[in-house]
Design a protein around this motif. Structure first.
Motif, PDB file in Angstrom:
ATOM      1  N   ALA A 178       8.007   7.751  -1.671  1.00  0.00           N
ATOM      2  CA  ALA A 178       8.959   7.648  -2.795  1.00  0.00           C
ATOM      3  C   ALA A 178       8.523   6.618  -3.837  1.00  0.00           C
ATOM      4  O   ALA A 178       9.274   6.337  -4.774  1.00  0.00           O
ATOM      5  CB  ALA A 178      10.349   7.305  -2.261  1.00  0.00           C
TER       6      ALA A 178
ATOM      7  N   SER B 120       6.717  13.402  -7.372  1.00  0.00           N
ATOM      8  CA  SER B 120       7.384  13.582  -6.081  1.00  0.00           C
ATOM      9  C   SER B 120       6.975  14.939  -5.539  1.00  0.00           C
ATOM     10  O   SER B 120       7.018  15.942  -6.235  1.00  0.00           O
ATOM     11  CB  SER B 120       8.900  13.498  -6.257  1.00  0.00           C
ATOM     12  OG  SER B 120       9.334  14.430  -7.223  1.00  0.00           O
TER      13      SER B 120
ATOM     14  N   ILE C 139      14.284  12.487  -1.597  1.00  0.00           N
ATOM     15  CA  ILE C 139      12.890  12.469  -1.156  1.00  0.00           C
ATOM     16  C   ILE C 139      12.801  12.256   0.356  1.00  0.00           C
ATOM     17  O   ILE C 139      11.950  12.838   1.025  1.00  0.00           O
ATOM     18  CB  ILE C 139      12.102  11.389  -1.932  1.00  0.00           C
ATOM     19  CG1 ILE C 139      12.028  11.814  -3.400  1.00  0.00           C
ATOM     20  CG2 ILE C 139      10.700  11.205  -1.354  1.00  0.00           C
ATOM     21  CD1 ILE C 139      11.634  10.716  -4.338  1.00  0.00           C
TER      22      ILE C 139
END
Lengths: 325, 325
Positions: free
Chosen positions: B62, B122, B184
């Motif tokens: 993350a 991401s 995430i």
């Protein structure tokens, strides 16, 4: 749905009318509705729809993303107008004039966010690709604006440096608009690249046309005062080329006319035009413009799509070069 | 990797040092590196990492998205500082002071674009969800700033209106930072909502603490001049509550002190503080702060994750309330 430019434009306007970026606080959202309502030719979203139509009959699936491009473009106009201290946009007060600078900064910011919102409304699995391409384009547009501001205070700007600046500030967004439509229409990677290059080349030609019109437009048909760039001592392709083509004495003379405090604006424009004419600047600019234009058309030619569908883009590109204002 | 706040902070700083938003033109990218280099506590990206760690040992996945949050936060600082005409940020010249307003507008714009770039890094299939949540947050932050500016020129701001403003301007980004980490980390929808609410409540408590410290901080430990909000006649929770608790005569007196041209700043602060004390404003604000804080902790409590992992967030939240500057 069968594509026509008129139908696409109608659908776009209907979509803009039906779309609300937000309500409250009104100070933030009114300027967005205001600048969108000022209209303009919607060139960029039209390019997106035309590009989608090259590969898919469902070109109307690209309407929301096409609106994103127009939102982004108008966000740049709001912020650029602050930086350029421009009082008017499309003949109406700019956002920072009608409201104030803070509201123009902030409603511009939120308009950029809302452009991403509209991009999110593209269906399917291409979102990462779309946003990556958009970010790349958006950063370049900011870079172009910064270069433009830098060049204001620079004596010598070379032709390649000028072309790099207008590519970033203007052309890249036309390239992205087309690529975006291509992605949504389902084009292959190679065709996406060709579309982008088509757009950038047409964009460069478009900007040179802009520079040219400022000096050589028919005042009857021209929306602004002919010669505005000369009076503002703006570095355009014409001025940079003239400086480059002149010997030292010629360069000095051109600069002294531009910077003269005693000459009236009309006289200044007339004298600079005479210098341009003696150096064949009009012809040189037109030649460069045709070069970019033709390079663009060659890229479009290579795109794997039926000619009948390309015809809309061809007519559109041609129209850009035939404009008189 | 086992989470610790120190390790997370080190990883974040290393990532900021290794990351270049862009190079050219330098006028555009230097201000971004400058404001990031000014440091700060990196509260928001830490929240993202802590939230990711609630659900996954791979919290370092993350890091890029966490940096996006810090980029976004600093973009808002650059633009807010223009609007507020602030000369200093973290004790150093603000971007528009060190460079100029145009550069601050434009490098802020590109910093927002670069925040989206970092979000793109991401992994996985959650991109649409992430960007939708980010957009929602970003628009609210702009709305909060606009409301804050609106309230400057407004006589009567109610407590609910004030709370709505600080929620949007400050709290929502803390909520998003946590939700982002949760997404995430692989949290369920229900836990994402709880994390967001935890963040917003902690954010409200954080802002009330800010308002409180401005008046009641120990000058020795406080980074700014105590009473700055009073001198600036800023509408804070304390002032709004005091006006609400006062009768007509009290209200008049408070306003006359705030607007006095003859009182020195120190005297003004002292007099306003006396009024606050007589109305028990400190206690009322602390009670409200605890209310939000406790509501936040209750949300965190319900999140399905091991207590040992929640402990980082608990300590962090507690630290926010114990700060003296």
């Amino acid at each position: 749905m069968i594509f026509s430019q008129e139908r696409a434009l109608n659908k776009l306007e209907a979509a803009f009318n039906a779309h609300s970026p937000g309500d409250s606080p009104v100070e933030l959202y009114e300027p967005i509705n205001y600048i969108i309502s000022l209209g303009g030719k919607r060139l960029r979203p039209l390019l997106t729809l035309m590009a989608a139509n090259l590969f898919s009959e469902e070109w109307d699936r690209a309407i929301k993303p096409a609106m994103a491009v127009e939102y982004f473009h108008n966000f740049t106009l709001i912020h650029d107008d602050i930086m350029d201290k421009a009082p008017l946009r499309r003949g109406k007060p700019t956002v920072h004039e009608k409201w104030n600078i803070n509201t123009a900064i902030l409603s511009g910011d939120v308009m950029l966010v809302k452009a991403y919102d509209l991009l999110l409304e593209s269906e399917g699995s291409k979102l990462r690709e779309i946003i990556r391409a958009f970010n790349d384009c958006a950063a370049k547009v900011c870079e172009g604006q910064q270069l433009d501001m830098n060049y204001e205070g620079t004596e010598n700007v070379s032709i390649p440096a000028y072309v790099d600046m207008i590519r970033k500030k203007t052309a890249v967004l036309l390239g992205f608009s087309l690529k975006l439509g291509g992605i949504i229409g389902g084009a292959e990677e190679k065709d996406l690249e060709l579309l982008k290059e088509f757009g950038e080349n047409i964009g460069l030609a478009f900007q040179l046309m802009d520079d040219l019109l400022d000096v050589y437009a028919d005042q009857e048909k021209f929306g602004k005062k002919v010669g505005g760039d000369i009076v503002a001592k703006k570095k355009t392709y014409l001025l940079i080329t003239a400086l480059e083509k002149s010997n030292e004495a010629g360069k000095k003379k051109l600069i002294s006319v531009l910077e003269s405090q005693s000459l009236k604006d009309d006289e200044k424009v007339k004298k600079v035009k005479e210098i341009y004419d003696s150096l064949k600047i009009k012809e040189l600019t037109e030649a460069k413009m045709s070069e970019y234009y033709n390079a663009g058309i060659q890229k479009l030619e290579k795109v794997k799509a039926p000619l009948i569908r390309k015809s809309h883009l061809l007519r559109f590109a041609n129209g850009l070069m035939k404009r008189e204002s």
